[in-house]
Write an enzyme that holds these catalytic residues in place. Structure first.
Site, PDB file in Angstrom:
ATOM      1  N   CYS A 118      53.966  37.504  -5.864  1.00 31.03           N
ATOM      2  CA  CYS A 118      53.060  38.492  -5.261  1.00 31.03           C
ATOM      3  C   CYS A 118      53.044  38.458  -3.734  1.00 31.03           C
ATOM      4  O   CYS A 118      52.813  39.483  -3.106  1.00 31.03           O
ATOM      5  CB  CYS A 118      51.649  38.358  -5.824  1.00 31.03           C
ATOM      6  N   LYS A 191      44.329  30.536 -15.510  1.00 32.18           N
ATOM      7  CA  LYS A 191      44.067  31.219 -14.242  1.00 32.18           C
ATOM      8  C   LYS A 191      43.403  32.552 -14.562  1.00 32.18           C
ATOM      9  O   LYS A 191      44.000  33.416 -15.204  1.00 32.18           O
ATOM     10  CB  LYS A 191      45.377  31.437 -13.483  1.00 32.18           C
ATOM     11  N   ARG A 201      43.850  36.632  -0.561  1.00 31.18           N
ATOM     12  CA  ARG A 201      44.769  37.768  -0.435  1.00 31.18           C
ATOM     13  C   ARG A 201      44.905  38.198   1.019  1.00 31.18           C
ATOM     14  O   ARG A 201      45.953  38.722   1.405  1.00 31.18           O
ATOM     15  CB  ARG A 201      44.304  38.906  -1.340  1.00 31.18           C
ATOM     16  N   ARG A 213      45.163  42.570 -11.691  1.00 32.61           N
ATOM     17  CA  ARG A 213      46.069  41.617 -12.347  1.00 32.61           C
ATOM     18  C   ARG A 213      45.600  41.268 -13.758  1.00 32.61           C
ATOM     19  O   ARG A 213      46.004  40.265 -14.324  1.00 32.61           O
ATOM     20  CB  ARG A 213      46.179  40.348 -11.485  1.00 32.61           C
ATOM     21  N   LYS A 244      41.810  27.441 -12.697  1.00 34.89           N
ATOM     22  CA  LYS A 244      41.546  28.183 -11.469  1.00 34.89           C
ATOM     23  C   LYS A 244      40.776  29.455 -11.768  1.00 34.89           C
ATOM     24  O   LYS A 244      41.192  30.189 -12.666  1.00 34.89           O
ATOM     25  CB  LYS A 244      42.892  28.519 -10.805  1.00 34.89           C
ATOM     26  N   SER A 270      39.694  30.231  -2.642  1.00 34.01           N
ATOM     27  CA  SER A 270      39.294  30.756  -1.340  1.00 34.01           C
ATOM     28  C   SER A 270      37.858  31.292  -1.326  1.00 34.01           C
ATOM     29  O   SER A 270      37.096  31.005  -0.407  1.00 34.01           O
ATOM     30  CB  SER A 270      40.265  31.856  -0.923  1.00 34.01           C
ATOM     31  N   TYR A 309      40.562  23.929   0.133  1.00 35.18           N
ATOM     32  CA  TYR A 309      40.641  24.200   1.569  1.00 35.18           C
ATOM     33  C   TYR A 309      39.709  23.281   2.355  1.00 35.18           C
ATOM     34  O   TYR A 309      39.807  23.185   3.565  1.00 35.18           O
ATOM     35  CB  TYR A 309      40.307  25.675   1.837  1.00 35.18           C
TER      36      TYR A 309
HETATM   37 ZN   LIG Z   1      50.982  36.004  -7.890  1.00 34.30          ZN
END
Ligand SMILES: [Zn+2]
Length: 322
Positions: A118, A191, A201, A213, A244, A270, A309
């Site tokens: 992606c 996921k 993103r 998605r 995730k 994120s 992060y």
């Molecule tokens: Zn992807």
């Protein structure tokens, strides 16, 4: 009378009876590497996180070394994208070159590469498209090629995140055929199609150009389906399982820790990071307290590894406490 407070009386007493802890060696730090020179782009929606060109990576690698972090997860941002994401499997693509560079200057760091299309496709979807449909089987060889080129560049582990059926088996087979039997696969097995990925993103320039998605990422209403996806990846040869996002899915992490004996990683994504950062910037919460509580919650639910992060901050706070 039962008096639980006896064991809560002092900091040292509480430390002795503590059941869960987080340590620096649990942490995996995601890094965004962008093609070009002399780039350090701040990501507005993720304060403290940047995209780096390879020639500026040392700045971040020095902090990682200093913090004692053992692993990084790399995401590449190519200069140009096309329909089939060919920069993902270019042996001299951004991610492959970033791996070569990091393994040269910091060989002991465990370098993991995200395996998806992606960030590399012009349409922003994780697979090849025909007539608006994301094709599964046609995407698999491209993912396999991406994994092989990353491992050949020196990646210690590959992390397929695209959620195509059969991706782990396709990658395992290709790695083995290329003589890379010893490269482990860390599979994003459960996921979810989650709203928590928004800031990523921006960071990875990977928002889908149309639709969403949901035909390949999981429906978050289905915890039992998550266990089937996890079992599929185990059967296909995954070495580590990723759940995730992390915080909204601790039930799935807990079930996975009870029903499988695989090493588990939670991806503290994120959106989970940005929520904490934004509230901290407003002065509404104590950032350190919240982040450490989140880390312990993830460990308590059964993760051995946390992709986060917050890793540099957590490592610093853990050192300060010692
Ligand atoms: Zn992807």
């Amino acid at each position: 009378m039962i008096r639980r407070r006896r064991l809560r009386a002092t900091e040292n007493m509480r430390a002795l009876v503590r059941e869960t802890s987080v340590s620096i060696s649990d942490l995996i730090y995601p890094l965004f590497v962008i093609e070009g020179e002399n780039i350090k782009n701040p990501i507005d929606s993720m304060p403290g996180i940047y995209q780096y060109s390879i020639d500026r990576l040392d700045e971040e690698l020095d902090k990682i070394r200093e913090a004692g972090i053992k692993g990084v997860l790399l995401f590449g941002i190519p200069a140009h994208k096309d329909e089939c994401g060919s920069e993902a499997y270019n042996e001299h693509g951004i991610i492959q070159e970033a791996v070569r560079y990091i393994k040269k200057v910091f060989p002991e760091l465990v370098v993991i590469t995200d395996i998806c299309l992606c960030e590399y496709t012009s349409h922003g979807h994780c697979g090849v498209i025909k007539d608006g449909i994301i094709l599964n089987d046609e995407t698999l060889p491209l993912l396999a090629k991406t994994a092989v080129t990353c491992a050949q560049a020196g990646a210690d582990m590959v992390a397929p995140s695209n959620m195509m059926d059969g991706h782990v088996a396709a990658i395992r087979e290709a790695l083995d055929e290329a003589g890379l039997q010893n490269t482990p696969i860390m599979a994003y097995s459960a996921k979810m199609a989650s709203g928590y990925y928004g800031p990523f993103r921006d960071a990875a320039h990977s928002a889908p150009g149309f639709g969403d998605r949901k035909t390949y990422q999981m429906d978050y209403h289905n915890p039992r389906e998550a266990m089937r996806d996890i079992q599929d990846d185990i059967d296909e040869g995954a070495d580590i399982i990723i759940i995730k996002p992390a915080l909204a899915y601790l039930d799935i992490l807990k079930t996975a820790s009870m029903e499988t004996n695989m090493p588990l990683a939670a991806y503290n994504v994120s959106g989970e990071y940005s929520i904490v950062k934004a509230a901290a910037q407003q002065g509404w919460i104590d950032e350190k307290k919240l982040v450490m509580e989140n880390m312990i919650a993830i460990k308590r639910a059964g993760a051995q590894m946390i992709i986060t992060y917050h890793a540099l901050d957590v490592a610093r706070w853990l050192k300060e406490e010692q």
